[in-house]
Design a protein around this motif. Structure first.
Motif, PDB file in Angstrom:
ATOM      1  N   SER A  96       0.830  -1.212   0.000  1.00 54.80           N
ATOM      2  CA  SER A  96       0.000   0.000   0.000  1.00 54.80           C
ATOM      3  C   SER A  96       0.855   1.249   0.000  1.00 54.80           C
ATOM      4  CB  SER A  96      -0.924  -0.005   1.222  1.00 54.80           C
ATOM      5  OG  SER A  96      -1.789  -1.109   1.192  1.00 54.80           O
ATOM      6  N   ARG A  97       1.857   1.252   0.843  1.00 55.27           N
ATOM      7  CA  ARG A  97       2.719   2.432   0.971  1.00 55.27           C
ATOM      8  C   ARG A  97       3.542   2.673  -0.292  1.00 55.27           C
ATOM      9  NH1 ARG A  97       5.329   4.587   5.586  1.00 55.27           N
ATOM     10  NH2 ARG A  97       6.408   6.495   4.951  1.00 55.27           N
ATOM     11  N   CYS A  98       4.200   1.623  -0.767  1.00 58.48           N
ATOM     12  CA  CYS A  98       5.112   1.784  -1.906  1.00 58.48           C
ATOM     13  C   CYS A  98       4.364   1.964  -3.223  1.00 58.48           C
ATOM     14  CB  CYS A  98       6.051   0.585  -1.987  1.00 58.48           C
ATOM     15  SG  CYS A  98       7.142   0.405  -0.548  1.00 58.48           S
ATOM     16  N   CYS A  99       3.271   1.217  -3.408  1.00 56.05           N
ATOM     17  CA  CYS A  99       2.498   1.362  -4.644  1.00 56.05           C
ATOM     18  C   CYS A  99       1.900   2.755  -4.752  1.00 56.05           C
ATOM     19  CB  CYS A  99       1.396   0.320  -4.707  1.00 56.05           C
ATOM     20  SG  CYS A  99       1.975  -1.336  -5.120  1.00 56.05           S
ATOM     21  N   ARG A 100       1.470   3.275  -3.636  1.00 64.55           N
ATOM     22  CA  ARG A 100       0.883   4.612  -3.652  1.00 64.55           C
ATOM     23  C   ARG A 100       1.900   5.648  -4.137  1.00 64.55           C
ATOM     24  NH1 ARG A 100      -1.716   7.295   1.716  1.00 64.55           N
ATOM     25  NH2 ARG A 100       0.470   7.198   2.334  1.00 64.55           N
ATOM     26  N   GLU A 101       3.125   5.534  -3.677  1.00 62.51           N
ATOM     27  CA  GLU A 101       4.156   6.497  -4.076  1.00 62.51           C
ATOM     28  C   GLU A 101       4.582   6.297  -5.531  1.00 62.51           C
ATOM     29  OE1 GLU A 101       7.322   6.201  -1.298  1.00 62.51           O
ATOM     30  OE2 GLU A 101       6.072   6.687   0.451  1.00 62.51           O
ATOM     31  N   ILE A 102       4.843   5.053  -5.901  1.00 65.17           N
ATOM     32  CA  ILE A 102       5.311   4.761  -7.265  1.00 65.17           C
ATOM     33  C   ILE A 102       4.242   5.123  -8.296  1.00 65.17           C
ATOM     34  CG2 ILE A 102       5.913   2.919  -8.868  1.00 65.17           C
ATOM     35  CD1 ILE A 102       8.222   3.637  -7.094  1.00 65.17           C
ATOM     36  N   LEU A 103       3.009   4.714  -8.054  1.00 67.56           N
ATOM     37  CA  LEU A 103       1.946   4.966  -9.028  1.00 67.56           C
ATOM     38  C   LEU A 103       1.578   6.444  -9.107  1.00 67.56           C
ATOM     39  CD1 LEU A 103      -0.386   1.894  -8.393  1.00 67.56           C
ATOM     40  CD2 LEU A 103       1.219   2.257 -10.277  1.00 67.56           C
ATOM     41  N   ALA A 104       1.617   7.131  -7.965  1.00 66.79           N
ATOM     42  CA  ALA A 104       1.335   8.568  -7.991  1.00 66.79           C
ATOM     43  C   ALA A 104       2.400   9.299  -8.804  1.00 66.79           C
ATOM     44  CB  ALA A 104       1.276   9.118  -6.570  1.00 66.79           C
ATOM     45  N   GLY A 105       3.650   8.918  -8.624  1.00 63.59           N
ATOM     46  CA  GLY A 105       4.728   9.524  -9.412  1.00 63.59           C
ATOM     47  C   GLY A 105       4.583   9.220 -10.885  1.00 63.59           C
ATOM     48  N   PHE A 106       4.193   7.973 -11.204  1.00 64.19           N
ATOM     49  CA  PHE A 106       4.033   7.607 -12.607  1.00 64.19           C
ATOM     50  C   PHE A 106       2.865   8.348 -13.250  1.00 64.19           C
ATOM     51  CE2 PHE A 106       2.440   4.836 -16.025  1.00 64.19           C
ATOM     52  CZ  PHE A 106       3.583   4.758 -16.790  1.00 64.19           C
ATOM     53  N   LEU A 107       1.787   8.566 -12.492  1.00 61.93           N
ATOM     54  CA  LEU A 107       0.661   9.329 -13.021  1.00 61.93           C
ATOM     55  C   LEU A 107       1.070  10.759 -13.356  1.00 61.93           C
ATOM     56  CD1 LEU A 107      -2.428   8.204 -10.876  1.00 61.93           C
ATOM     57  CD2 LEU A 107      -1.910   7.659 -13.261  1.00 61.93           C
ATOM     58  N   ALA A 108       1.945  11.331 -12.535  1.00 61.29           N
ATOM     59  CA  ALA A 108       2.426  12.685 -12.805  1.00 61.29           C
ATOM     60  C   ALA A 108       3.225  12.709 -14.111  1.00 61.29           C
ATOM     61  CB  ALA A 108       3.272  13.179 -11.645  1.00 61.29           C
ATOM     62  N   ILE A 109       4.082  11.700 -14.287  1.00 63.78           N
ATOM     63  CA  ILE A 109       4.869  11.606 -15.523  1.00 63.78           C
ATOM     64  C   ILE A 109       3.949  11.391 -16.723  1.00 63.78           C
ATOM     65  CG2 ILE A 109       6.590  10.239 -16.757  1.00 63.78           C
ATOM     66  CD1 ILE A 109       7.880   9.642 -14.043  1.00 63.78           C
TER      67      ILE A 109
END
Length: 243
Positions: A146-159
């Motif tokens: 939950s913690r890591c996916c939230r950060e990785i996916l949020a960053g990828f959505l920004a990109i």
């Protein structure tokens, strides 16, 4: 160590999200049916434009997608009736529907999808293995995911948002750049097709791939958002202290 495993899991999830977001629109037959009944500026559907029946067009599409999934060995031998358009340079009746150039290009496209399927499968099994390792370490895999996916996916959505903005400025140029990146060497000689000689370019004009790109982007946003929301809900409700 647990955070390394957590972010590795998140990268696997990202690969699954991206790969499935590309695969689903590519093989989604209702989308093709919708596309084929749309009329162009001259009031013609795709089948009317290239001189083929709608049923034959669906047959060709089914065989093409089967080839891309590895369920057909070759695009040779697909022969349907195409009404003559010799004044526009179209193909002669009795020939294969796909030209030699199209067959060669689709071979390169199939290689890309083979790699995409392989990457998806590797990511899936790697994710399972990593979760098992996390459990053996007596860590909480749901918390780490939950913690890591939230950060990785949020960053990828920004990109993704930035890339979508750049692509929307000139989709035609972006489509060319895509081919320059993924079709190198000999493959670069076969992706530029000629209308009414290579019939596939009339089946799938540029705006078709624009719609596909929007479909892909929409799925990436949808899948990522669902995972982020579920992860956020879990983190907020978790009071068991597995940290």
């Amino acid at each position: 160590m647990r955070w390394v495993l957590g972010y590795a899991c998140a990268l696997c999830v990202l690969m699954l999200v991206v790969s499935q977001s590309v695969i689903i629109p590519t093989f989604f037959m209702p989308f093709f049916r919708w596309h084929y009944v749309q009329e162009n500026a001259d009031g013609q559907t795709i089948s009317e434009e290239i001189g083929i029946s709608h049923d034959d067009l669906m047959y060709v599409t089914t065989e093409l997608l089967a080839y891309m999934r590895g369920r057909r060995e070759s695009l040779d031998g697909i022969t349907v009736e195409v009404r003559g358009r010799t004044e526009r340079g179209s193909r002669i009746l009795g020939q294969n529907f796909f030209s030699a150039t199209e067959i060669r290009h689709m071979y390169d496209v199939r290689l890309l999808y083979d790699r995409l399927f392989m990457a998806r499968n590797i990511a899936f099994f790697a994710l399972i293995a990593l979760v098992l390792v996390i459990m053996l370490m007596r860590e909480n895999p749901l918390f780490l995911l939950s913690r890591c996916c939230r950060e990785i996916l949020a960053g990828f959505l920004a990109i993704t948002a930035i890339l979508a903005g750049l692509i929307s400025l000139n989709f035609e140029r972006s489509w060319d750049v895509f081919h320059y990146i993924f079709f190198r060497g000999d493959a670069a000689n076969y992706w530029r097709l000629t209308p009414f000689v290579d019939l596939m370019i009339n089946m799938y004009p540029l705006h078709f791939f624009l719609y596909i790109s929007i479909f892909v982007a929409g799925l990436i946003v949808l899948f990522s958002s669902v995972i982020i929301v579920i992860g956020t809900i879990y983190l907020r409700s978790d009071r068991l202290g597995f940290r």
